[in-house]
Design a protein around this motif. Structure first.
Motif, PDB file in Angstrom:
ATOM      1  N   UNK A 168       0.849  -1.188   0.000  1.00  0.00           N
ATOM      2  CA  UNK A 168       0.000   0.000   0.000  1.00  0.00           C
ATOM      3  C   UNK A 168       0.888   1.242   0.000  1.00  0.00           C
ATOM      4  N   UNK A 169       0.391   2.290  -0.657  1.00  0.00           N
ATOM      5  CA  UNK A 169       1.131   3.545  -0.790  1.00  0.00           C
ATOM      6  C   UNK A 169       0.431   4.661  -0.028  1.00  0.00           C
ATOM      7  N   UNK A 170       1.226   5.581   0.503  1.00  0.00           N
ATOM      8  CA  UNK A 170       0.702   6.739   1.222  1.00  0.00           C
ATOM      9  C   UNK A 170      -0.086   7.625   0.257  1.00  0.00           C
ATOM     10  N   UNK A 171      -1.326   8.010   0.629  1.00  0.00           N
ATOM     11  CA  UNK A 171      -2.112   8.888  -0.240  1.00  0.00           C
ATOM     12  C   UNK A 171      -1.488  10.276  -0.407  1.00  0.00           C
ATOM     13  N   UNK A 172      -0.655  10.685   0.543  1.00  0.00           N
ATOM     14  CA  UNK A 172      -0.066  12.026   0.500  1.00  0.00           C
ATOM     15  C   UNK A 172       1.231  12.064  -0.303  1.00  0.00           C
ATOM     16  N   UNK A 194       5.032  10.613   8.554  1.00  0.00           N
ATOM     17  CA  UNK A 194       4.705  10.379   9.965  1.00  0.00           C
ATOM     18  C   UNK A 194       3.195  10.503  10.205  1.00  0.00           C
ATOM     19  N   UNK A 195       2.425   9.888   9.314  1.00  0.00           N
ATOM     20  CA  UNK A 195       0.963   9.889   9.414  1.00  0.00           C
ATOM     21  C   UNK A 195       0.479   8.444   9.461  1.00  0.00           C
ATOM     22  N   UNK A 196      -0.520   8.188  10.316  1.00  0.00           N
ATOM     23  CA  UNK A 196      -1.167   6.878  10.391  1.00  0.00           C
ATOM     24  C   UNK A 196      -2.462   6.932   9.584  1.00  0.00           C
ATOM     25  N   UNK A 197      -2.834   5.782   8.996  1.00  0.00           N
ATOM     26  CA  UNK A 197      -4.032   5.698   8.166  1.00  0.00           C
ATOM     27  C   UNK A 197      -4.894   4.514   8.574  1.00  0.00           C
ATOM     28  N   UNK A 198      -6.207   4.663   8.319  1.00  0.00           N
ATOM     29  CA  UNK A 198      -7.145   3.572   8.550  1.00  0.00           C
ATOM     30  C   UNK A 198      -6.923   2.479   7.518  1.00  0.00           C
ATOM     31  N   UNK A 199      -7.611   1.367   7.715  1.00  0.00           N
ATOM     32  CA  UNK A 199      -7.479   0.210   6.823  1.00  0.00           C
ATOM     33  C   UNK A 199      -7.775   0.579   5.364  1.00  0.00           C
ATOM     34  N   UNK A 200      -8.749   1.447   5.126  1.00  0.00           N
ATOM     35  CA  UNK A 200      -9.107   1.813   3.750  1.00  0.00           C
ATOM     36  C   UNK A 200      -8.362   3.062   3.251  1.00  0.00           C
TER      37      UNK A 200
END
Length: 68
Positions: A2-6, A52-58
């Motif tokens: 998975x890739x960071x959306x930002x 340095x950001x956390x993300x939900x499963x989706x």
């Protein structure tokens, strides 16, 4: 992966529960992030080491990490 959306960097999984020795080693290698023993509700599942950001499963919800 998975890739960071930002920033599009690869995300690592946040693992919850009592960590084993192997999990500590994986965290030291940067393969996972240890998230603590409990998560309440829909807590974060992935972490971007670059932003340095956390993300939900989706990946639709972001969280400010409590870790330093």
């Amino acid at each position: 992966m998975k890739k960071c959306p930002k920033c599009s960097a690869g995300l690592v999984e946040i693992v919850y529960g009592m960590p084993s020795y192997e999990l500590f080693e994986a965290a030291e290698r940067g393969e996972v992030v240890i998230g603590g023993c409990e998560v309440i509700g829909d807590g974060p599942k992935y972490h971007c080491k670059n932003c340095n950001i956390d993300y939900s499963r989706d990946l639709k919800k972001s969280y400010k990490p409590d870790r330093f």
